[in-house]
Motif scaffolding. Structure first.
Motif, PDB file in Angstrom:
ATOM      1  N   GLN A 326     -10.371  13.454  -1.936  1.00  0.00           N
ATOM      2  CA  GLN A 326     -10.895  12.934  -0.667  1.00  0.00           C
ATOM      3  C   GLN A 326     -10.455  11.482  -0.509  1.00  0.00           C
ATOM      4  N   ILE A 327      -9.971  11.173   0.682  1.00  0.00           N
ATOM      5  CA  ILE A 327      -9.285   9.892   0.886  1.00  0.00           C
ATOM      6  C   ILE A 327      -9.859   9.148   2.085  1.00  0.00           C
ATOM      7  N   PRO A 328     -10.507   7.985   1.827  1.00  0.00           N
ATOM      8  CA  PRO A 328     -10.999   7.187   2.950  1.00  0.00           C
ATOM      9  C   PRO A 328      -9.834   6.411   3.590  1.00  0.00           C
ATOM     10  N   ARG A 329      -9.878   6.241   4.897  1.00  0.00           N
ATOM     11  CA  ARG A 329      -8.809   5.495   5.580  1.00  0.00           C
ATOM     12  C   ARG A 329      -9.166   4.010   5.529  1.00  0.00           C
ATOM     13  N   ARG A 330      -8.421   3.269   4.735  1.00  0.00           N
ATOM     14  CA  ARG A 330      -8.734   1.840   4.586  1.00  0.00           C
ATOM     15  C   ARG A 330      -7.508   1.019   4.954  1.00  0.00           C
ATOM     16  N   ALA A 331      -7.748  -0.125   5.525  1.00  0.00           N
ATOM     17  CA  ALA A 331      -6.643  -0.989   5.966  1.00  0.00           C
ATOM     18  C   ALA A 331      -5.729  -1.307   4.789  1.00  0.00           C
ATOM     19  N   GLY A 332      -4.430  -1.171   4.980  1.00  0.00           N
ATOM     20  CA  GLY A 332      -3.461  -1.527   3.934  1.00  0.00           C
ATOM     21  C   GLY A 332      -3.199  -0.410   2.948  1.00  0.00           C
ATOM     22  N   ASP A 333      -3.845   0.745   3.099  1.00  0.00           N
ATOM     23  CA  ASP A 333      -3.617   1.862   2.169  1.00  0.00           C
ATOM     24  C   ASP A 333      -2.547   2.785   2.785  1.00  0.00           C
ATOM     25  N   ALA A 334      -1.296   2.594   2.344  1.00  0.00           N
ATOM     26  CA  ALA A 334      -0.175   3.331   2.953  1.00  0.00           C
ATOM     27  C   ALA A 334      -0.260   4.824   2.659  1.00  0.00           C
ATOM     28  N   PHE A 335      -0.750   5.178   1.455  1.00  0.00           N
ATOM     29  CA  PHE A 335      -0.840   6.619   1.142  1.00  0.00           C
ATOM     30  C   PHE A 335      -1.878   7.290   2.059  1.00  0.00           C
ATOM     31  N   GLU A 337      -2.741   6.357   4.962  1.00  0.00           N
ATOM     32  CA  GLU A 337      -2.139   6.426   6.306  1.00  0.00           C
ATOM     33  C   GLU A 337      -1.235   7.647   6.415  1.00  0.00           C
ATOM     34  N   ALA A 338      -0.456   7.921   5.340  1.00  0.00           N
ATOM     35  CA  ALA A 338       0.435   9.096   5.347  1.00  0.00           C
ATOM     36  C   ALA A 338      -0.393  10.374   5.451  1.00  0.00           C
ATOM     37  N   THR A 342       1.203  11.785   8.596  1.00  0.00           N
ATOM     38  CA  THR A 342       2.477  12.510   8.448  1.00  0.00           C
ATOM     39  C   THR A 342       2.485  13.648   7.423  1.00  0.00           C
ATOM     40  N   LEU A 343       1.644  13.581   6.406  1.00  0.00           N
ATOM     41  CA  LEU A 343       1.716  14.619   5.351  1.00  0.00           C
ATOM     42  C   LEU A 343       1.364  15.990   5.921  1.00  0.00           C
TER      43      LEU A 343
END
Ligand code: FES
Length: 486
Positions: A326-335, A337-338, A342-343
């Motif tokens: 599980q991945i929170p969307r945090r500023a500066g986290d490029a993964f 963002e992907a 895009t993934l």
């Protein structure tokens, strides 16, 4: 002659979790003898169980129905060699029971002749006594006991269970599980969340070596790793190549967080599940030849095209090749963002791990409180599922405090609470008064000294929560935490 059934199999027969039976034993509602339940006691304690309408019978009927669906049929049934050995054992049991019955029959004929012989010269008084004994024997032999049909159905079900699955006890940890279908000992252990040592899982490395203490096993897969003669004589086997014929006790090491090496592998994206603008789950699948060993509550590092991040695993180690992160969307986290943009399915992701020691204390028999702050739900979800698969925990209370991400799997938690009688879920809406929320939670536990607490959130949230719990009587050593911003 009494018919004893192991407690784990009783749980399957009556469709109850083991902890429910253990509660009955503690309360005196079910008597056991060395972990076994006598057939009469089983029928007495569970008078309402419909022995001819059991899930296992339905499963067998389903297998028959799907007899043409070859793959289902092959997976659901034990390996041929194992099945043959189990049927042989059942045949031996049947032959022994039949021989015993013949012997009892002969004893009765002999007894009858003896009574007749004594009766010839007997006094009137002895004649009456002998007549009464004979009438008693004839009456009881002719009458079936009232619960005979129930007993017969229960034994028949137990036999089916014994053919379809075998019970395994791991020493010295005491873990127990069933091996079902054509699983090897290793596959069944992993499916049940028991983290036994292994490497290649296909008979090459020898890392799954273990010793059979009692019971019989059969080799079901060829292996290249060569076991020494001395090892073979001592009962050493490879868990990835053997399956149990009957109930077995195996001596094997159960890995802790520190025993599992960091692994590198390439996984495929199965799907991306966006819960809301702040939180998503990435579902990946590891290669068939290289699964990831980890424990519930640990983290992994993921990278794609140079973007990299460490995230909490939200799935259970029992889920085989499927891993949910599980991945929170945090500023500066490029993964992250992907993941959000895009993934897509079938993309490759590099995986490294596992990391962290926020794992279950499997030796603890205590009831558990899980405390999740926002995205801290991810490792907590993994721990909850791992605890469920191990069936070790007496009771579980989950408190999920809304914080930034929302309670994004609220329905799942409610479904757990509906399905499990030892699971409680308490959602807490976002509040500016965290101290007030924590004070209210601990007030509900006047006996906090009995509990283990697993908490996941930011370091600041954890420090605040820990202070409340310890002040209310939780022993500091029973507080386990995983910081999401570490
Ligand atoms: S895991 Fe490598 S031989 Fe079994």
């Amino acid at each position: 002659m009494s018919h004893l059934i192991p407690l784990s199999r009783v749980a399957k027969l009556v469709g109850q979790p083991r902890h429910a039976l253990q509660e009955m034993i503690r309360g005196g509602a079910l008597a056991t003898f060395d972990g076994m339940v006598e057939l009469d006691e089983l029928l007495r304690a569970f008078p309402d169980v419909k022995w001819d309408d059991d899930a296992e019978f339905r499963r067998v009927a389903e297998i028959k129905e799907k007899a043409f669906a070859k793959r289902v049929f092959e997976r659901a049934l034990p390996d041929k060699a194992v099945l043959a050995a189990r049927l042989t054992e059942l045949g031996d049991d049947y032959a022994a029971a039949k021989a015993l019955l013949l012997h009892y029959g002969n004893v009765l004929v002999w007894l009858d002749e003896k009574i007749e012989e004594i009766d010839e010269d007997a006094s009137a008084e002895t004649h009456h006594a002998l007549h009464a004994v004979r009438a008693f024997l004839l009456r009881n032999l002719a009458e079936m006991p009232v619960d005979a049909a129930q007993a017969q159905a229960a034994i028949a079900q137990e036999r089916i269970l014994k053919i379809m699955s075998a019970h395994v006890t791991i020493q010295p940890s005491g873990h127990e599980f069933f091996v079902e279908g054509n699983d090897t000992l290793l596959e069944a252990a992993l499916r049940n969340g028991v983290s036994l040592n292994y490497g290649c899982s296909n008979g090459n490395c020898g890392e799954c070596r273990a010793r059979v203490v009692s019971g019989e096993v059969k080799k079901v897969h060829a292996h290249d790793y060569v076991l020494k003669e001395g090892d073979k004589e001592a009962g050493v086997i490879l868990l990835c190549a053997y399956a149990p014929v009957n109930d077995v006790v195996i001596e094997a090491n159960v890995a802790g967080a520190r025993d599992i090496p960091v692994q590198h592998l390439t996984a495929k994206v199965k799907s991306v599940e966006v819960f809301n603008p702040h939180m998503a789950a990435l579902h990946i699948q590891t290669p068939r030849s290289q699964r990831l060993r980890y424990l519930g509550g640990q983290s992994i590092e993921l990278s794609v095209d140079g973007a990299r991040g460490r995230y909490a695993i939200a799935s259970c180690p029992c889920e085989d090749r499927h891993i949910e992160v599980q991945i929170p969307r945090r500023a500066g986290d490029a993964f992250a963002e992907a993941v959000f943009s895009t993934l897509k399915a079938n993309d490759s992701v590099e995986v490294e791990g596992p990391f962290g020691e926020f794992v279950l204390d499997e030796d603890s028999p205590r009831p558990v409180i899980f405390l999740a702050f926002g995205a801290g739900f991810a490792p907590i979800k993994s721990l909850v599922q791992h605890a469920m698969s191990l069936e070790l925990v007496e009771s579980m209370d989950l408190h999920w405090l809304d914080y930034e991400t929302g309670l994004y799997q609220d329905n799942l938690c409610r479904a757990w609470a509906d399905a499990l009688d030892n699971f409680t879920y308490v959602p807490h809406p976002q509040s500016d008064d965290l101290d007030g929320v924590l004070a209210a939670i601990v007030m509900d536990y006047p006996d906090l000294h009995r509990f283990d607490v697993y908490a996941a959130g930011t370091a600041a949230q954890l420090a605040q929560a820990r202070a409340h719990f310890v002040r209310q009587g939780l022993p500091a050593v029973r507080w386990f935490e995983g910081a999401t911003d570490a």
